[in-house]
Design a protein around this motif. Structure first.
Motif, PDB file in Angstrom:
ATOM      1  N   LYS A  17      42.439 -21.688 -10.727  1.00  0.00           N
ATOM      2  CA  LYS A  17      42.409 -20.570  -9.795  1.00  0.00           C
ATOM      3  C   LYS A  17      42.841 -21.068  -8.433  1.00  0.00           C
ATOM      4  N   LYS A  18      43.908 -20.459  -7.926  1.00  0.00           N
ATOM      5  CA  LYS A  18      44.392 -20.834  -6.600  1.00  0.00           C
ATOM      6  C   LYS A  18      44.225 -19.660  -5.671  1.00  0.00           C
ATOM      7  N   TYR A  19      43.697 -19.929  -4.478  1.00  0.00           N
ATOM      8  CA  TYR A  19      43.670 -18.926  -3.417  1.00  0.00           C
ATOM      9  C   TYR A  19      44.629 -19.425  -2.350  1.00  0.00           C
ATOM     10  N   GLY A  20      45.845 -18.914  -2.355  1.00  0.00           N
ATOM     11  CA  GLY A  20      46.840 -19.426  -1.427  1.00  0.00           C
ATOM     12  C   GLY A  20      47.073 -20.896  -1.712  1.00  0.00           C
ATOM     13  N   SER A  21      46.873 -21.737  -0.707  1.00  0.00           N
ATOM     14  CA  SER A  21      47.121 -23.162  -0.912  1.00  0.00           C
ATOM     15  C   SER A  21      45.866 -23.891  -1.396  1.00  0.00           C
ATOM     16  N   VAL A  22      44.743 -23.168  -1.451  1.00  0.00           N
ATOM     17  CA  VAL A  22      43.494 -23.799  -1.869  1.00  0.00           C
ATOM     18  C   VAL A  22      43.331 -23.680  -3.383  1.00  0.00           C
ATOM     19  N   THR A  23      43.092 -24.790  -4.028  1.00  0.00           N
ATOM     20  CA  THR A  23      42.859 -24.768  -5.466  1.00  0.00           C
ATOM     21  C   THR A  23      41.359 -24.801  -5.718  1.00  0.00           C
ATOM     22  N   ALA A  24      40.813 -23.664  -6.156  1.00  0.00           N
ATOM     23  CA  ALA A  24      39.373 -23.588  -6.377  1.00  0.00           C
ATOM     24  C   ALA A  24      39.005 -24.169  -7.737  1.00  0.00           C
ATOM     25  N   LEU A  25      39.846 -23.910  -8.735  1.00  0.00           N
ATOM     26  CA  LEU A  25      39.640 -24.499 -10.057  1.00  0.00           C
ATOM     27  C   LEU A  25      40.933 -25.187 -10.457  1.00  0.00           C
ATOM     28  N   ASP A  26      40.775 -26.389 -11.013  1.00  0.00           N
ATOM     29  CA  ASP A  26      41.963 -27.201 -11.256  1.00  0.00           C
ATOM     30  C   ASP A  26      41.964 -27.696 -12.700  1.00  0.00           C
ATOM     31  N   GLY A  42      27.328 -29.107  -9.257  1.00  0.00           N
ATOM     32  CA  GLY A  42      28.328 -29.518  -8.273  1.00  0.00           C
ATOM     33  C   GLY A  42      27.934 -29.046  -6.893  1.00  0.00           C
ATOM     34  N   PRO A  43      28.580 -29.608  -5.864  1.00  0.00           N
ATOM     35  CA  PRO A  43      28.239 -29.223  -4.491  1.00  0.00           C
ATOM     36  C   PRO A  43      28.854 -27.872  -4.143  1.00  0.00           C
ATOM     37  N   ASN A  44      28.536 -27.358  -2.974  1.00  0.00           N
ATOM     38  CA  ASN A  44      29.181 -26.141  -2.475  1.00  0.00           C
ATOM     39  C   ASN A  44      30.682 -26.343  -2.470  1.00  0.00           C
ATOM     40  N   GLY A  45      31.412 -25.340  -2.956  1.00  0.00           N
ATOM     41  CA  GLY A  45      32.860 -25.421  -2.891  1.00  0.00           C
ATOM     42  C   GLY A  45      33.490 -26.202  -4.032  1.00  0.00           C
ATOM     43  N   ALA A  46      32.673 -26.635  -4.995  1.00  0.00           N
ATOM     44  CA  ALA A  46      33.219 -27.399  -6.114  1.00  0.00           C
ATOM     45  C   ALA A  46      33.951 -26.500  -7.105  1.00  0.00           C
ATOM     46  N   VAL A 212      29.415 -31.945 -14.683  1.00  0.00           N
ATOM     47  CA  VAL A 212      29.457 -32.146 -13.235  1.00  0.00           C
ATOM     48  C   VAL A 212      30.873 -31.824 -12.780  1.00  0.00           C
ATOM     49  N   ILE A 213      31.005 -30.910 -11.800  1.00  0.00           N
ATOM     50  CA  ILE A 213      32.351 -30.609 -11.325  1.00  0.00           C
ATOM     51  C   ILE A 213      32.496 -30.913  -9.839  1.00  0.00           C
ATOM     52  N   ASP A 214      33.719 -31.254  -9.492  1.00  0.00           N
ATOM     53  CA  ASP A 214      34.062 -31.525  -8.099  1.00  0.00           C
ATOM     54  C   ASP A 214      35.529 -31.168  -7.937  1.00  0.00           C
ATOM     55  N   HIS A 215      35.879 -30.540  -6.828  1.00  0.00           N
ATOM     56  CA  HIS A 215      37.257 -30.112  -6.584  1.00  0.00           C
ATOM     57  C   HIS A 215      37.840 -29.334  -7.756  1.00  0.00           C
ATOM     58  N   GLY A 216      37.011 -28.511  -8.377  1.00  0.00           N
ATOM     59  CA  GLY A 216      37.521 -27.608  -9.404  1.00  0.00           C
ATOM     60  C   GLY A 216      37.777 -28.233 -10.761  1.00  0.00           C
ATOM     61  N   ARG A 217      37.367 -29.471 -10.955  1.00  0.00           N
ATOM     62  CA  ARG A 217      37.537 -30.049 -12.293  1.00  0.00           C
ATOM     63  C   ARG A 217      36.303 -30.834 -12.713  1.00  0.00           C
ATOM     64  N   SER A 320      33.231 -32.711  -0.210  1.00  0.00           N
ATOM     65  CA  SER A 320      34.085 -31.766  -0.926  1.00  0.00           C
ATOM     66  C   SER A 320      33.711 -30.324  -0.617  1.00  0.00           C
ATOM     67  N   SER A 321      32.768 -30.145   0.301  1.00  0.00           N
ATOM     68  CA  SER A 321      32.292 -28.786   0.548  1.00  0.00           C
ATOM     69  C   SER A 321      33.292 -27.937   1.325  1.00  0.00           C
ATOM     70  N   ASN A 322      34.393 -28.528   1.767  1.00  0.00           N
ATOM     71  CA  ASN A 322      35.377 -27.701   2.472  1.00  0.00           C
ATOM     72  C   ASN A 322      36.354 -27.023   1.520  1.00  0.00           C
ATOM     73  N   ALA A 323      36.249 -27.289   0.241  1.00  0.00           N
ATOM     74  CA  ALA A 323      37.208 -26.720  -0.717  1.00  0.00           C
ATOM     75  C   ALA A 323      36.963 -25.229  -0.923  1.00  0.00           C
TER      76      ALA A 323
END
Lengths: 323, 263
Positions: A17-26, A42-46, A212-217, A320-323
């Motif tokens: 799932k991509k929101y513009g240039s941000v990849t929420a799920l990878d 996972g943390p916030n934004g994972a 456990v997920i981080d950065h969408g994976r 990673s919470s800024n993702a």
């Protein structure tokens, strides 16, 4: 039809799932066997909420596929909605309605008839000990109470699959324990649950399997025990007074650490993963005293999500919470 | 899925809220009252309506303005549901995608019924009279309500697009003020500059206002025949607009609803 109605599994395949240039799920893959609980940790934004939103038909993935209870989420979202219950991080209840009114409304919207919705709402109100909120608008009640009503709403139509998105975030320990009991009760009756959480302990308490997920994976999966073994048993935290004893202390701690040691020279704080906590504690204490190191604080604690992240990713969870 | 049953469930929920949140009622009831008094006494002395009194002329204009502004409740209500996460909850349920908006637009008619009732009483108090038959008057009221119902589907789309109730109010005022002022609501459009006059003549708000005046018998016999086609056929023109608005905006609202609220 019969296979579809009996199968209550959740399968996600290569969700992106991509929101513009941000990849929420990878490229997330998940498999929750029928009647089990998967903890998505996972943390916030994972990407936890994004994953739940896709599986509950609220958001369409950029690519990938998923089935819930044997039904294709993208091709047939309406059929999926009949078979799921969703309870979110923010209690989505109408605060001007009473608990009874909220539950009856949700029941009716699941397609239950008036009497069915009423009976079931009564049942849940008794089981969830919500009787005091039964006939009073919810805005007068605590967050924990609203969260329980939100969860009751997800259960009103007795769905075979339940999605719980950080069900206890922000709750006090008592309310948290109460919600856990309700969820356990549900699982005992055969419901399949996908639970997202920031708390290792929550996943530990409730989940059969943890991803456990981080950065969408996914970065690790296994049972709670398996993960804990990878993370290390306990952590020994030491806080010293004097800068000039920093390296000395570091050497002593390295002698007992079972994994990478975290140290902060500025405030003289250390955290070391240790295998045999009590033994390591007494050994370190002895050695520090022998060298006359001035200790402000020393203690053992159980691993936190932060520790999991340092172990698994080499960076701290909040990064990673800024993702 | 059952659009009618689901819409009724939502409408019922909204009517419970109307009873539990009485503060909204204050605005619904006091604001039109304030407008009647302000316009009747502030402008009343300076605006001359040939063959009639300004208050007689004014009331249909106030009715129209109030019901059109009343549609903002729909937008604000949906934006609030979005903000509180209720839309996400509803979207996870096997219900009709039209029901949340359809239930909201239906229950918001209650606000307009109440404010029209309040305005009628205030109007009667300042000297306005219905000079037509009961049936005609009912047709006039029905037109006002139907147009505002249709218009609330437009506001529903705005509410689902902007996401916070406060922004709904600000955003819609930028549309609603010109819409209700470049019209024959408060002054006869004959006196407007040429461009504004043409806009006013084709503005559905003018047609609705004129239709209301006709049905309430508030147009004096000595008044000149309207020259613009939409005003000559004001009832039909108003109905056509109302039906057109629903046909265009209901699908848009349903689609925004299905995309709204998700992260």
């Amino acid at each position: 039809m019969s296979t579809a109605s009996r199968d209550s599994s959740i399968i996600a395949h290569n969700l992106v799932k991509k929101y513009g240039s941000v990849t929420a799920l990878d490229g997330l893959n998940l498999e929750v066997r029928a009647g089990t609980v998967l903890g998505l940790l996972g943390p916030n934004g994972a990407g936890k909420t994004t994953a739940v939103s896709i599986l509950t038909t609220l958001v369409k993935p950029t690519s990938g596929s998923a089935t819930v209870a044997g039904i294709d989420v993208l091709a047939n979202p309406h059929e999926v909605r009949k078979r799921i219950g969703l309870s979110g991080q923010y209690a989505a209840v109408d605060e001007h309605l009473t608990a009874t009114e909220n539950l009856e409304m949700i029941g009716r919207l699941y397609g239950m008839n008036r009497r069915g919705a009423k009976t079931r709402a009564q049942e849940l109100i008794e089981r969830f000990r919500l009787t005091e909120a039964a006939d009073r608008p919810l805005k007068t009640f605590s967050g924990g109470m609203r969260r329980r009503i939100d969860l009751a709403g997800a259960l009103i139509a007795d769905p075979p699959v339940l999605f719980l998105d950080e069900p206890t975030t922000g709750l006090d320990p008592v309310s948290r324990g109460e919600l856990w009991d309700v969820i356990r009760d549900r699982v005992a009756q055969g419901t399949t649950v996908l639970l997202t959480t920031q708390y290792l302990e929550e996943a530990d308490q409730l989940a059969n399997q943890i991803v456990v997920i981080d950065h969408g994976r996914s970065i690790a999966e296994g049972t709670a025990d398996e993960l804990k073994r990878r993370i290390g048993g306990e952590h020994l935290d030491v806080h010293i007074e004097r800068q000039d004893q920093f390296e000395l202390t570091e050497t002593i701690l390295k002698g007992v650490a079972s994994g990478p040691l975290r140290a902060h020279s500025g405030d003289g704080a250390f955290s070391a993963p240790v295998k045999n906590g009590v033994h390591a504690l007494s050994q370190v204490l002895r050695e520090l005293e022998a060298k006359n190191v001035a200790i402000i604080d020393i203690g053992l604690r159980r691993p936190t999500l932060d520790d999991v992240f340092v172990e698994l990713t080499g960076h701290a969870a909040e990064e990673s919470s800024n993702a | 899925m059952n659009i009618l049953r689901d819409s009724l469930v939502i409408a019922r929920r909204n009517t419970i809220r109307i009873r539990r949140v009485p503060d909204v009622m204050v605005f619904v009831l006091i604001q039109p009252l304030m407008f009647v008094v302000l316009f009747a006494y502030v402008f009343g002395g300076s605006i001359d309506i040939p063959g009639s009194s300004y208050r007689e002329f004014l009331m249909a204009g106030i009715f129209t303005q109030t019901v059109v502004f009343g549609a903002t409740f729909t937008g604000a209500g949906l934006a609030e549901d979005l903000q509180k996460g209720l839309i996400n909850r509803f979207r996870s349920l096997p219900m009709s995608p039209y029901a949340v908006v359809a239930g909201r637009t239906a229950s918001d008619v209650i606000y307009n019924v109440l404010s029209i009732a309040m305005m009628s009483i205030a109007g009667l108090a300042v000297g306005w009279r219905i000079r037509s038959s009961v049936l005609d008057a009912l047709i006039g009221y029905a037109l006002l309500l139907f147009f505002s119902y249709a218009f609330s589907w437009v506001m529903a789309c705005i509410g689902l697009a902007v996401r916070t109730p406060e922004v709904v109010n600000n955003a819609s005022f930028m549309v609603l003020f010109p819409l209700t002022f470049i019209a024959n609501t408060f002054v006869p459009s004959d006196n407007l500059p040429a461009v504004f006059r043409t806009i006013a003549e084709w503005n559905p708000v003018s047609a609705l206002t004129h239709a209301a005046r006709v049905h309430f018998g508030n147009i004096p016999a000595s008044a000149p025949e309207p020259t613009a086609w939409p005003i000559q056929n004001s009832t039909m023109y108003t109905l056509a607009w109302a039906i057109g608005l629903i046909l265009v905006f209901a699908p848009i609202a349903a689609r925004s609803y299905q995309r709204a609220g998700a992260r």
